[in-house]
Write a protein that holds these residues in place. Structure first.
Motif, PDB file in Angstrom:
ATOM      1  N   GLN A  63     -15.731 -21.552 -12.975  1.00 15.31           N
ATOM      2  CA  GLN A  63     -16.763 -21.087 -12.056  1.00 15.31           C
ATOM      3  C   GLN A  63     -16.158 -20.318 -10.891  1.00 15.31           C
ATOM      4  OE1 GLN A  63     -18.881 -24.612 -10.962  1.00 15.31           O
ATOM      5  NE2 GLN A  63     -20.076 -24.691 -12.860  1.00 15.31           N
ATOM      6  N   ALA A  64     -14.981 -20.735 -10.433  1.00 13.61           N
ATOM      7  CA  ALA A  64     -14.323 -20.037  -9.329  1.00 13.61           C
ATOM      8  C   ALA A  64     -13.843 -18.663  -9.760  1.00 13.61           C
ATOM      9  CB  ALA A  64     -13.156 -20.865  -8.804  1.00 13.61           C
ATOM     10  N   LEU A  65     -13.455 -18.534 -11.036  1.00 14.44           N
ATOM     11  CA  LEU A  65     -12.991 -17.232 -11.522  1.00 14.44           C
ATOM     12  C   LEU A  65     -14.145 -16.274 -11.783  1.00 14.44           C
ATOM     13  CD1 LEU A  65     -10.183 -18.339 -14.003  1.00 14.44           C
ATOM     14  CD2 LEU A  65      -9.915 -17.264 -11.777  1.00 14.44           C
ATOM     15  N   ASN A  66     -15.334 -16.783 -12.043  1.00 16.22           N
ATOM     16  CA  ASN A  66     -16.482 -15.943 -12.363  1.00 16.22           C
ATOM     17  C   ASN A  66     -17.350 -15.691 -11.131  1.00 16.22           C
ATOM     18  OD1 ASN A  66     -15.723 -15.834 -15.043  1.00 16.22           O
ATOM     19  ND2 ASN A  66     -16.854 -17.667 -15.584  1.00 16.22           N
ATOM     20  N   VAL A  67     -16.743 -15.192 -10.074  1.00 12.59           N
ATOM     21  CA  VAL A  67     -17.470 -14.871  -8.849  1.00 12.59           C
ATOM     22  C   VAL A  67     -18.214 -13.561  -9.082  1.00 12.59           C
ATOM     23  CG1 VAL A  67     -17.213 -14.320  -6.406  1.00 12.59           C
ATOM     24  CG2 VAL A  67     -15.732 -16.021  -7.460  1.00 12.59           C
ATOM     25  N   PRO A  68     -19.492 -13.475  -8.692  1.00  6.21           N
ATOM     26  CA  PRO A  68     -20.238 -12.222  -8.863  1.00  6.21           C
ATOM     27  C   PRO A  68     -19.580 -11.077  -8.087  1.00  6.21           C
ATOM     28  CG  PRO A  68     -21.691 -14.009  -8.157  1.00  6.21           C
ATOM     29  CD  PRO A  68     -20.305 -14.534  -8.126  1.00  6.21           C
ATOM     30  N   VAL A  69     -19.778  -9.865  -8.571  1.00  4.32           N
ATOM     31  CA  VAL A  69     -19.130  -8.691  -7.976  1.00  4.32           C
ATOM     32  C   VAL A  69     -19.554  -8.506  -6.522  1.00  4.32           C
ATOM     33  CG1 VAL A  69     -18.938  -6.181  -8.130  1.00  4.32           C
ATOM     34  CG2 VAL A  69     -18.883  -7.544 -10.194  1.00  4.32           C
ATOM     35  N   ASN A  70     -20.811  -8.773  -6.219  1.00  2.00           N
ATOM     36  CA  ASN A  70     -21.269  -8.552  -4.842  1.00  2.00           C
ATOM     37  C   ASN A  70     -20.716  -9.577  -3.861  1.00  2.00           C
ATOM     38  OD1 ASN A  70     -22.717 -10.703  -5.833  1.00  2.00           O
ATOM     39  ND2 ASN A  70     -24.661 -10.079  -4.912  1.00  2.00           N
ATOM     40  N   PRO A  74     -13.648  -6.594  -0.930  1.00  2.95           N
ATOM     41  CA  PRO A  74     -13.623  -5.177  -1.320  1.00  2.95           C
ATOM     42  C   PRO A  74     -12.333  -4.757  -2.022  1.00  2.95           C
ATOM     43  CG  PRO A  74     -14.030  -5.406   1.043  1.00  2.95           C
ATOM     44  CD  PRO A  74     -13.869  -6.758   0.484  1.00  2.95           C
ATOM     45  N   ASN A  75     -11.194  -5.343  -1.649  1.00  5.73           N
ATOM     46  CA  ASN A  75      -9.948  -4.909  -2.278  1.00  5.73           C
ATOM     47  C   ASN A  75      -9.855  -5.369  -3.734  1.00  5.73           C
ATOM     48  OD1 ASN A  75      -9.648  -7.571  -1.647  1.00  5.73           O
ATOM     49  ND2 ASN A  75      -7.595  -7.369  -0.780  1.00  5.73           N
ATOM     50  N   GLN A  76     -10.605  -6.425  -4.136  1.00  3.52           N
ATOM     51  CA  GLN A  76     -10.614  -6.841  -5.532  1.00  3.52           C
ATOM     52  C   GLN A  76     -11.516  -5.958  -6.383  1.00  3.52           C
ATOM     53  OE1 GLN A  76     -11.579 -10.966  -5.921  1.00  3.52           O
ATOM     54  NE2 GLN A  76      -9.630 -11.654  -5.079  1.00  3.52           N
ATOM     55  N   VAL A  77     -12.499  -5.328  -5.748  1.00  2.00           N
ATOM     56  CA  VAL A  77     -13.418  -4.466  -6.478  1.00  2.00           C
ATOM     57  C   VAL A  77     -12.879  -3.037  -6.557  1.00  2.00           C
ATOM     58  CG1 VAL A  77     -15.821  -3.663  -6.532  1.00  2.00           C
ATOM     59  CG2 VAL A  77     -15.302  -5.915  -5.692  1.00  2.00           C
ATOM     60  N   GLY A  78     -11.912  -2.693  -5.724  1.00  2.00           N
ATOM     61  CA  GLY A  78     -11.334  -1.350  -5.738  1.00  2.00           C
ATOM     62  C   GLY A  78     -11.819  -0.469  -4.617  1.00  2.00           C
ATOM     63  N   LEU A  79     -12.507  -1.039  -3.646  1.00  2.00           N
ATOM     64  CA  LEU A  79     -12.984  -0.260  -2.511  1.00  2.00           C
ATOM     65  C   LEU A  79     -11.899  -0.166  -1.450  1.00  2.00           C
ATOM     66  CD1 LEU A  79     -16.547  -1.798  -2.170  1.00  2.00           C
ATOM     67  CD2 LEU A  79     -15.922   0.344  -3.267  1.00  2.00           C
ATOM     68  N   ALA A  80     -11.991   0.894  -0.651  1.00  2.00           N
ATOM     69  CA  ALA A  80     -11.029   1.072   0.436  1.00  2.00           C
ATOM     70  C   ALA A  80     -11.351   0.115   1.575  1.00  2.00           C
ATOM     71  CB  ALA A  80     -11.078   2.505   0.940  1.00  2.00           C
ATOM     72  N   GLY A  84      -5.971  -1.340   4.258  1.00  2.00           N
ATOM     73  CA  GLY A  84      -5.295  -0.584   3.208  1.00  2.00           C
ATOM     74  C   GLY A  84      -5.177   0.892   3.542  1.00  2.00           C
ATOM     75  N   THR A  85      -6.241   1.455   4.100  1.00  2.00           N
ATOM     76  CA  THR A  85      -6.217   2.869   4.488  1.00  2.00           C
ATOM     77  C   THR A  85      -5.232   3.099   5.620  1.00  2.00           C
ATOM     78  OG1 THR A  85      -8.532   3.024   3.846  1.00  2.00           O
ATOM     79  CG2 THR A  85      -7.669   4.811   5.178  1.00  2.00           C
ATOM     80  N   SER A  86      -5.140   2.172   6.563  1.00  2.00           N
ATOM     81  CA  SER A  86      -4.192   2.296   7.661  1.00  2.00           C
ATOM     82  C   SER A  86      -2.760   2.272   7.143  1.00  2.00           C
ATOM     83  CB  SER A  86      -4.417   1.165   8.659  1.00  2.00           C
ATOM     84  OG  SER A  86      -3.407   1.167   9.645  1.00  2.00           O
ATOM     85  N   THR A  87      -2.482   1.424   6.174  1.00  2.00           N
ATOM     86  CA  THR A  87      -1.142   1.369   5.602  1.00  2.00           C
ATOM     87  C   THR A  87      -0.809   2.659   4.868  1.00  2.00           C
ATOM     88  OG1 THR A  87      -1.315  -1.017   5.358  1.00  2.00           O
ATOM     89  CG2 THR A  87       0.346   0.081   4.003  1.00  2.00           C
ATOM     90  N   ARG A  88      -1.776   3.191   4.129  1.00  2.00           N
ATOM     91  CA  ARG A  88      -1.532   4.411   3.359  1.00  2.00           C
ATOM     92  C   ARG A  88      -1.370   5.628   4.277  1.00  2.00           C
ATOM     93  NH1 ARG A  88      -5.167   8.103   1.496  1.00  2.00           N
ATOM     94  NH2 ARG A  88      -6.888   6.718   2.004  1.00  2.00           N
ATOM     95  N   MET A  89      -2.150   5.696   5.342  1.00  2.00           N
ATOM     96  CA  MET A  89      -2.114   6.876   6.204  1.00  2.00           C
ATOM     97  C   MET A  89      -0.983   6.827   7.226  1.00  2.00           C
ATOM     98  SD  MET A  89      -4.521   8.860   5.215  1.00  2.00           S
ATOM     99  CE  MET A  89      -4.752   9.994   6.563  1.00  2.00           C
ATOM    100  N   GLY A  90      -0.507   5.646   7.560  1.00  2.00           N
ATOM    101  CA  GLY A  90       0.577   5.554   8.534  1.00  2.00           C
ATOM    102  C   GLY A  90       0.079   5.794   9.941  1.00  2.00           C
TER     103      GLY A  90
END
Length: 104
Positions: A63-70, A74-80, A84-90
């Motif tokens: 049940q813990a592994l089957n968490v709904p997408v919503n 955000p980082n597990q779904v692939g959203l910025a 993460g953006t701060s690390t990439r942009m410097g």
């Protein structure tokens, strides 16, 4: 009469053998060879698998592994994310559209 006697003895022998095989060992045997202990992994697996609370724990894990997408981060779904953006942009984050690159 002799055949009935044989069937009775055969049945008793079969019952005795099946009860002998049904008994579970009380403990696992560890063998030491050259100073290295080698436990019986089959016995340990059986001991770990006979936990009545194990099925409930496995269900909770599923049940813990089957968490709904919503409800996922955000980082597990692939959203910025801002981090993460701060690390990439410097050091150009918020001031330029081009990410920071080291000087050649």
């Amino acid at each position: 009469m002799k055949t009935r006697w044989r069937f009775t003895l055969g049945g008793l022998l079969l019952a005795a053998l099946s009860s002998a095989y049904a008994e579970q060992p009380l403990g696992c045997v560890e063998v030491t060879v050259g100073g290295y202990k080698a436990p019986n992994y089959d016995c340990l697996s059986q001991q770990m698998g006979n936990n009545p609370e194990g099925a409930a724990a496995a269900q909770k894990n599923q049940q813990a592994l089957n968490v709904p997408v919503n409800k996922r981060p955000p980082n597990q779904v692939g959203l910025a994310t801002p981090a993460g953006t701060s690390t990439r942009m410097g050091n150009t984050f918020g001031t330029s559209v081009k990410p920071q690159r080291p000087a050649n």
